[in-house]
Design a protein around this motif. Structure first.
Motif, PDB file in Angstrom:
ATOM      1  N   GLN A   1       0.823  -1.212   0.000  1.00 36.03           N
ATOM      2  CA  GLN A   1       0.000   0.000   0.000  1.00 36.03           C
ATOM      3  C   GLN A   1       0.857   1.264   0.000  1.00 36.03           C
ATOM      4  N   ASN A   2       0.930   1.970   1.142  1.00 37.46           N
ATOM      5  CA  ASN A   2       1.591   3.274   1.151  1.00 37.46           C
ATOM      6  C   ASN A   2       3.097   3.210   0.943  1.00 37.46           C
ATOM      7  N   GLN A   3       3.688   2.038   1.116  1.00 39.63           N
ATOM      8  CA  GLN A   3       5.130   1.922   0.929  1.00 39.63           C
ATOM      9  C   GLN A   3       5.485   1.233  -0.393  1.00 39.63           C
ATOM     10  N   PHE A   4       4.579   1.368  -1.356  1.00 40.00           N
ATOM     11  CA  PHE A   4       4.835   0.858  -2.697  1.00 40.00           C
ATOM     12  C   PHE A   4       4.643   1.973  -3.703  1.00 40.00           C
ATOM     13  N   GLY A   5       5.577   2.092  -4.635  1.00 42.77           N
ATOM     14  CA  GLY A   5       5.529   3.222  -5.558  1.00 42.77           C
ATOM     15  C   GLY A   5       5.467   2.871  -7.014  1.00 42.77           C
TER      16      GLY A   5
END
Length: 210
Positions: free
Chosen positions: A73-77
């Protein structure tokens, strides 16, 4: 060149020698290269760290992208900013700007990868009889026999293809598809920065562990 001579007749007998899916999945777990650097990377970047996908054509980068998005989620770019298919990361990667990015590089068995690449070339080009898949160069055969096939790559980021095609393009050449495969993954295998290298096959057989 690829040939189907005898393939159909031998297929059923060859399958008898293959391990079953249960034997494969229980024989060993996934193999992930680079885990030894993860603790240092987490300590260094903490919440700023992001994982991003890289890999050669036809290795399952889109599937890995979806799985990482669902789990991190938030730690995937998404894909790495220097382009996930880049054959020369020293050109596109900024060691300061991109230091917080952990590339998750997906690799596929080169034999099966070659088969897929012969079907879906993307920007790869080669000159063979009737467009057949390039053969593997034989060191004991003279080059004049045509056993070595050059592969040209228009090494372009997709965002700039329309603007730069036919001008200012970079052409790379390899003696075979296997040489190309080696060059792409060696740059990550020997990279001075943290990265993870994940086998495509493990995303099929050991996805929860991966």
């Amino acid at each position: 060149e690829d040939s189907s001579d005898g393939a159909t007749a031998n297929r059923s007998s060859s399958l008898d020698f293959l391990a079953s899916s249960s034997e494969v999945t229980h024989s060993r777990g996934p193999v992930i290269v680079g885990m030894e650097r993860c603790e240092y990377f987490r300590r260094q970047w903490g919440g700023r760290a992001v994982a991003q996908v890289a890999g050669a054509y036809n290795t399952g980068t889109n599937g890995l992208n979806q799985n990482l998005h669902l789990n991190l989620q938030n730690q995937f770019g998404g894909g790495v900013p220097w382009w996930k298919h880049n054959f020369d990361i020293s050109v596109g990667r900024d060691p300061i700007r991109d230091a917080h990015i952990l590339p998750v590089v997906i690799i596929r068995d080169p034999y099966l990868w070659r088969k897929s690449t012969c079907t879906a070339r993307y920007e790869l080009q080669w000159n063979t009889t009737r467009g057949r898949c390039p053969t593997v160069p034989q060191p004991n055969i003279s080059k004049s026999t045509g056993s070595e096939v050059k592969i040209d790559l228009l090494d372009l980021h997709p965002d700039t293809v329309k603007q730069t095609r036919m001008k200012n393009t970079t052409v790379r050449k390899w003696p075979s598809l296997y040489h190309l495969w080696n060059d792409f993954y060696n740059q990550y295998l020997h990279a001075p920065f943290p990265r993870l290298i994940v086998r495509y096959e493990d995303t099929m057989l050991h996805l929860p562990q991966v």
